[in-house]
Scaffold this motif. Structure first.
Motif, mmCIF file in Angstrom:
data_model
loop_
_atom_site.group_PDB
_atom_site.id
_atom_site.type_symbol
_atom_site.label_atom_id
_atom_site.label_comp_id
_atom_site.label_asym_id
_atom_site.label_seq_id
_atom_site.Cartn_x
_atom_site.Cartn_y
_atom_site.Cartn_z
ATOM 1 N N UNK A 51 15.583 50.260 20.944
ATOM 2 C CA UNK A 51 14.820 51.290 21.730
ATOM 3 C C UNK A 51 13.355 51.562 21.106
ATOM 4 N N UNK A 52 12.351 51.595 22.182
ATOM 5 C CA UNK A 52 11.233 52.146 21.545
ATOM 6 C C UNK A 52 10.840 53.534 22.139
ATOM 7 N N UNK A 53 10.176 54.351 21.480
ATOM 8 C CA UNK A 53 9.818 55.584 21.917
ATOM 9 C C UNK A 53 8.412 55.317 21.986
ATOM 10 N N UNK A 54 7.846 55.571 23.171
ATOM 11 C CA UNK A 54 6.411 55.525 23.638
ATOM 12 C C UNK A 54 5.575 56.789 23.838
ATOM 13 N N UNK A 55 4.296 56.747 23.631
ATOM 14 C CA UNK A 55 3.499 57.948 24.007
ATOM 15 C C UNK A 55 2.435 57.089 24.752
ATOM 16 N N UNK A 56 2.193 57.588 26.136
ATOM 17 C CA UNK A 56 1.224 57.199 27.008
ATOM 18 C C UNK A 56 -0.062 57.485 26.522
ATOM 19 N N UNK A 70 6.333 60.866 27.679
ATOM 20 C CA UNK A 70 6.869 60.280 26.397
ATOM 21 C C UNK A 70 7.705 59.455 27.140
ATOM 22 N N UNK A 71 8.069 58.154 26.723
ATOM 23 C CA UNK A 71 9.256 57.443 27.357
ATOM 24 C C UNK A 71 10.092 56.486 26.252
ATOM 25 N N UNK A 72 11.407 56.508 26.702
ATOM 26 C CA UNK A 72 12.219 55.973 25.813
ATOM 27 C C UNK A 72 12.481 54.680 26.473
ATOM 28 N N UNK A 73 12.349 53.405 25.944
ATOM 29 C CA UNK A 73 12.266 52.035 26.692
ATOM 30 C C UNK A 73 13.265 51.253 25.840
ATOM 31 N N UNK A 74 14.390 50.936 26.270
ATOM 32 C CA UNK A 74 15.307 49.987 25.683
ATOM 33 C C UNK A 74 14.744 48.386 26.086
ATOM 34 N N UNK A 75 14.716 47.765 24.705
ATOM 35 C CA UNK A 75 14.229 46.422 25.053
ATOM 36 C C UNK A 75 14.966 45.338 25.867
#
Length: 253
Positions: free
Chosen positions: A50-55, A63-68
């Motif tokens: 899981x990536x934790x992303x900052x736009x 802020x987004x949680x992105x499962x690969x």
């Protein structure tokens, strides 16, 4: 008649000389990238798959949680093989966003990792917070929530939010963002008692006048229960990496 046929065949063979046989066309990563909508983010942290992303240029809520999962990951740099905290990525998705916090992008189709723009300051500050947590751990006993103020750093609001989420994930505790004064005004602790029975407040404050990155980091539970890293310094490498930091001094109250 035979001479004419031979001459015609010879001309055909000469016309074909020097031409390479047609083969499949290769596509660049950008050409393979798909999605009805695109958002550009920085990878602030990674937890498993899981990536934790900052736009980029986003607010504290972007802020987004992105499962690969099985999402195709394309790299502009052909030598890169893995996503890293600090990478700038484009995410192609359906355009819908699940309204959770951190939010989730719906219908993700592909991820394009930029060759430029790498900066892992989020990872450096997460390391600082983790080191501070592990120092004088008696202050951590019985803590049920954390406060965090990164407003005096160069992190964008979205990056500050992503660091707060990642820090909370690592400790399995809720994180409230805000200054010490803001949390006090909201009633988390009293200014007269100067103590937070159930919480622990963290902050990082940069020195804007320093040539290198210079900052102070502290955790606070009360007027007589605090620990500080002072005169901390770090230097960014040309490739955008923040490899480490040094602590100039320690203070206890």
């Amino acid at each position: 008649m035979k001479r004419c046929a031979i001459l015609f065949l010879s001309l055909l063979l000469l016309a074909g000389c020097g031409q390479a046989p047609a083969g499949p066309e290769t596509q660049t990563p950008a050409e393979e990238f798909t999605g009805r909508a695109v958002v550009t983010c920085r990878v602030a942290a990674r937890s498993g798959d899981t990536l934790l992303l900052a736009r980029l240029d986003g607010s504290a809520y972007d802020v987004y949680a992105l499962p690969l999962d099985r999402t195709p990951v394309l790299y502009e740099d052909p030598e890169q093989e893995e996503l890293r905290p600090g990478d700038v990525i484009q995410v192609g998705y359906s355009g819908a966003i699940e309204e959770t916090y951190p939010a989730r992008l719906a219908g993700v189709e592909s991820i394009l990792v930029a060759e430029d723009g790498f900066d892992n300051l989020c990872a450096l500050y997460l390391q600082v917070l983790d080191d501070l947590w592990r120092t004088d751990d008696a202050l951590n006993e019985g803590v049920l929530q954390l406060g965090l103020d990164l407003s005096q750093t160069r992190l964008t609001p979205a990056e500050q939010g992503a660091v707060a989420v990642a820090f909370g994930w690592a400790r399995d505790l809720p994180v409230i963002q805000g200054t010490w004064q803001a949390l006090s005004d909201q009633g988390y602790f009293g200014q007269e008692e100067l103590e937070w029975d159930q919480g622990l407040f963290f902050s990082i404050e940069e020195d804007p006048g320093a040539q290198d990155l210079t900052f102070t980091a502290q955790k606070w539970r009360g007027g007589l229960a605090a620990y500080l890293f002072t005169d901390c310094t770090a230097r960014q490498a040309p490739d955008g990496e923040w490899p480490n930091y040094t602590v100039g001094g320690h203070a206890i109250s």
